[in-house]
Design an enzyme around this catalytic site. Structure first.
Site, PDB file in Angstrom:
ATOM      1  N   SER A   1     -22.474 -49.141  31.678  1.00 31.11           N
ATOM      2  CA  SER A   1     -23.784 -49.788  31.553  1.00 31.11           C
ATOM      3  C   SER A   1     -23.658 -51.305  31.535  1.00 31.11           C
ATOM      4  CB  SER A   1     -24.482 -49.310  30.279  1.00 31.11           C
ATOM      5  OG  SER A   1     -23.660 -49.526  29.155  1.00 31.11           O
TER       6      SER A   1
ATOM      7  N   SER B   1     -52.808 -64.986  55.642  1.00 31.19           N
ATOM      8  CA  SER B   1     -52.353 -63.828  56.399  1.00 31.19           C
ATOM      9  C   SER B   1     -51.550 -64.327  57.591  1.00 31.19           C
ATOM     10  CB  SER B   1     -53.575 -63.035  56.866  1.00 31.19           C
ATOM     11  OG  SER B   1     -53.280 -62.346  58.058  1.00 31.19           O
TER      12      SER B   1
ATOM     13  N   LYS C   1     -32.456 -48.795  28.524  1.00 29.03           N
ATOM     14  CA  LYS C   1     -32.427 -50.257  28.696  1.00 29.03           C
ATOM     15  C   LYS C   1     -33.122 -50.764  29.948  1.00 29.03           C
ATOM     16  CE  LYS C   1     -28.573 -50.098  25.850  1.00 29.03           C
ATOM     17  NZ  LYS C   1     -28.795 -48.621  25.857  1.00 29.03           N
TER      18      LYS C   1
ATOM     19  N   TYR D   1     -27.349 -39.447  18.118  1.00 29.40           N
ATOM     20  CA  TYR D   1     -27.229 -40.195  19.377  1.00 29.40           C
ATOM     21  C   TYR D   1     -26.810 -39.282  20.527  1.00 29.40           C
ATOM     22  CZ  TYR D   1     -25.583 -43.344  22.976  1.00 29.40           C
ATOM     23  OH  TYR D   1     -25.406 -43.981  24.178  1.00 29.40           O
TER      24      TYR D   1
ATOM     25  N   THR E   1     -73.031 -52.543  35.059  1.00 35.96           N
ATOM     26  CA  THR E   1     -72.547 -51.226  34.650  1.00 35.96           C
ATOM     27  C   THR E   1     -72.526 -50.433  35.948  1.00 35.96           C
ATOM     28  OG1 THR E   1     -74.758 -50.366  34.216  1.00 35.96           O
ATOM     29  CG2 THR E   1     -73.612 -51.339  32.338  1.00 35.96           C
ATOM     30  N   HIS E   2     -71.534 -49.578  36.104  1.00 35.26           N
ATOM     31  CA  HIS E   2     -71.338 -48.837  37.362  1.00 35.26           C
ATOM     32  C   HIS E   2     -71.172 -49.790  38.545  1.00 35.26           C
ATOM     33  CE1 HIS E   2     -72.837 -45.378  35.014  1.00 35.26           C
ATOM     34  NE2 HIS E   2     -73.742 -46.241  34.589  1.00 35.26           N
TER      35      HIS E   2
HETATM   36  N1  ARG Z   1     -23.718 -47.999  26.237  1.00 33.88           N
HETATM   37  C1  ARG Z   1     -24.159 -47.124  25.195  1.00 33.88           C
HETATM   38  C2  ARG Z   1     -25.706 -47.087  25.183  1.00 33.88           C
HETATM   39  O1  ARG Z   1     -26.293 -47.897  25.809  1.00 33.88           O
HETATM   40  C3  ARG Z   1     -23.659 -47.613  23.879  1.00 33.88           C
HETATM   41  C4  ARG Z   1     -23.501 -46.530  22.869  1.00 33.88           C
HETATM   42  C5  ARG Z   1     -22.421 -45.629  23.291  1.00 33.88           C
HETATM   43  N2  ARG Z   1     -22.094 -44.676  22.312  1.00 33.88           N
HETATM   44  C6  ARG Z   1     -21.390 -43.600  22.591  1.00 33.88           C
HETATM   45  N3  ARG Z   1     -21.139 -42.790  21.624  1.00 33.88           N
HETATM   46  N4  ARG Z   1     -20.966 -43.336  23.792  1.00 33.88           N
HETATM   47  O2  ARG Z   1     -26.306 -46.259  24.569  1.00 33.88           O
END
Ligand code: ARG
Length: 463
Positions: free
Chosen positions: A28, A282, A330, A322, A160-161
């Site tokens: 990432s 244009s 992200k 997690y 309105t409308h």
């Molecule tokens: N790059 C991971 C994320 O964005 C960080 C956390 C990774 N944790 C793991 N146990 N692999 O979530």
């Protein structure tokens, strides 16, 4: 298996190196490096807390902090070399720290996991972006207020409308936009309360065996408090979803403004002139001046709402705690922030240069029998039941349509033909000015009320 990377085993537990494609697939760093400075900020606070809790020595802490500051400078100058083998922003920075300071660098991760680290980084990142977004909302609101001040008594048709309904003032219409943005700002600030909590200390999922001090870390990072449950802390991204929902609402509002600006700048409405600097021509039709900025903003509203859906679907059905799924949070979040800031900025830059064509607006209000309700209200004041008045005015409008005249252009005798309750004072309420002036209660369109609303709004913004 295609090819393997033999440079680096991710841990001693593995006998085989990661497949080269999998390494790329799971990395990432190409997008999460955006959080580098927040990662460093979090690590400095963590090291400070570890030392205060006697888990690191003062020398180790100082070596870590100096090393991290150096890395921060390298990143800021664009001199840091990011490596895909180190997977993400966290591992890249930690590896560089160990290169720089040796064994102390390997101690930074004591009592912490990337799971609570990444959750902390996102919150730090988002919290700082909220400040930028809030500032752009205020800029746009200020621009709207200035325009509203100039047009507190500019008469236009209210719809309105999308059919002419009743006369309003342009200032009143602008203040409706202002109100939407005020609620957006309030939502953003409220959402920020839930962003501004510290997950660090949750470690991988269950907490840690070290005598950590989460209150201290929270204080050092300016978070209002540590989060209450370690499992929840590392797994939930509801704060990011909530933020994206707030962003979607703002974009929906901007999209509505856009739609009106696009309509109003068309030859058919011709209510406003859009600044040339915010339009394009244009390539084939020489006469065209296209309202590209509002059109793009309208389009981007869909994109942000798409990110909201992506984040909701990302989170749904994830078991505690997690999961790697969360790495997918992200890109939608970053794009939401970028898109939102750019759209707000474009609007705040553009709005002060919009010019209203007062005469066109006025004539448009006149053409649509916009004071028909006023005539009905007049009859009610003279003793007629509202439903009967509605019927009488309908007949008067028909005469106006047939003879192509506004109600105010019918003669007293013609009007009296519909009801003997009508006398010469009727014309005061048939005028556009009379119609708007009569609506002077809180929230009404009367120029004096709009001016009061503007003053209140200025106080609210502190300008
Ligand atoms: N790059 C991971 C994320 O964005 C960080 C956390 C990774 N944790 C793991 N146990 N692999 O979530």
């Amino acid at each position: 298996m295609t090819s393997v990377n033999t440079d680096k085993l991710s841990s001693a537990r593995f006998a085989e190196a990661t497949d080269a494609f999998v390494e790329e697939f799971t990395a990432s760093v190409h997008f999460d490096q955006r959080m580098a400075q927040h990662d460093i900020q979090g690590s400095i606070a963590h090291a400070t807390m570890l030392c205060a809790s006697h888990i690191l020595t003062i020398e180790e802490r100082d070596a870590i902090i100096n090393g991290l500051n150096q890395i921060s400078a390298e990143i800021a100058k664009g001199e840091f070399s990011w490596s895909i083998q180190q997977e993400d922003v966290h591992m890249n920075i930690e590896a560089r720290l160990t290169d720089l300071i040796g064994i102390a660098g390997k101690k930074l991760h004591t009592g912490r996991s990337r799971n609570d680290q990444v959750a902390t980084d996102i919150r730090l990142y988002l919290r700082s972006e909220v400040v930028q977004i809030a500032a752009q909302i205020t800029r746009l609101q200020t621009a709207i207020l200035h325009l509203a001040e100039q047009h507190a008594d500019t008469i236009m048709p209210g719809f309105t409308h999308l059919q002419v309904a009743q006369p309003i003032t342009f200032g009143h219409h602008l203040m409706a936009w202002f109100e939407m943005l005020s609620r957006d700002q309030a939502r953003l600030q409220d959402c920020n309360k839930r962003i501004n909590m510290l997950p660090l200390g949750a470690a991988a999922l269950a907490g840690t065996t070290y005598p950590i001090n989460r209150e201290l870390t929270a204080e050092l990072l300016g978070f209002s408090a540590p989060t209450a449950n370690s499992l929840d802390s590392v797994s939930d991204r509801d704060f990011a979803i909530e933020f994206t929902a707030v962003a979607s609402l703002i974009m929906m509002h901007l999209s509505r403004f856009s739609e009106e600006l696009i309509l109003w700048s068309s030859a058919q409405f011709d209510f406003i002139d859009m600044p040339d600097a915010f339009c394009t021509g244009s390539s084939i039709m020489p006469q065209k001046k296209n309202p590209d900025v509002p059109e793009l903003v309208r389009g981007k509203a869909g994109r942000v709402t798409g990110h909201l859906m992506a984040l909701l679907m990302l989170m749904k059905a994830q078991p505690l705690a997690y999961n790697k799924d969360n790495q997918e949070d992200k890109e939608p979040l970053f794009d939401t922030v970028d898109t939102l800031i750019n759209c707000l900025r474009a609007y705040a830059d553009m709005v002060p240069h919009i010019t209203a064509k007062k005469e066109v607006m006025y004539q448009a209000a006149k053409r649509g029998f916009a004071t028909a309700t006023d005539l009905a209200d007049y009859l009610v004041r003279k003793g007629m039941a509202f439903r009967d008045a509605h019927e009488v005015v309908g007949k008067a409008v028909r005469l106006g349509l047939e003879s192509q005249r506004d109600l105010s252009e019918l003669s007293l005798t013609e009007l009296q033909h519909f009801s003997d309750l009508i006398s010469a004072d009727v014309f005061a309420c048939l005028s556009l000015e009379g119609s708007v002036a009569a609506r002077h209660h809180i929230g009404g369109t009367a120029p004096e009320t709009v001016k009061k609303a503007i003053q209140l709004a200025q106080q609210q913004l502190g300008i």
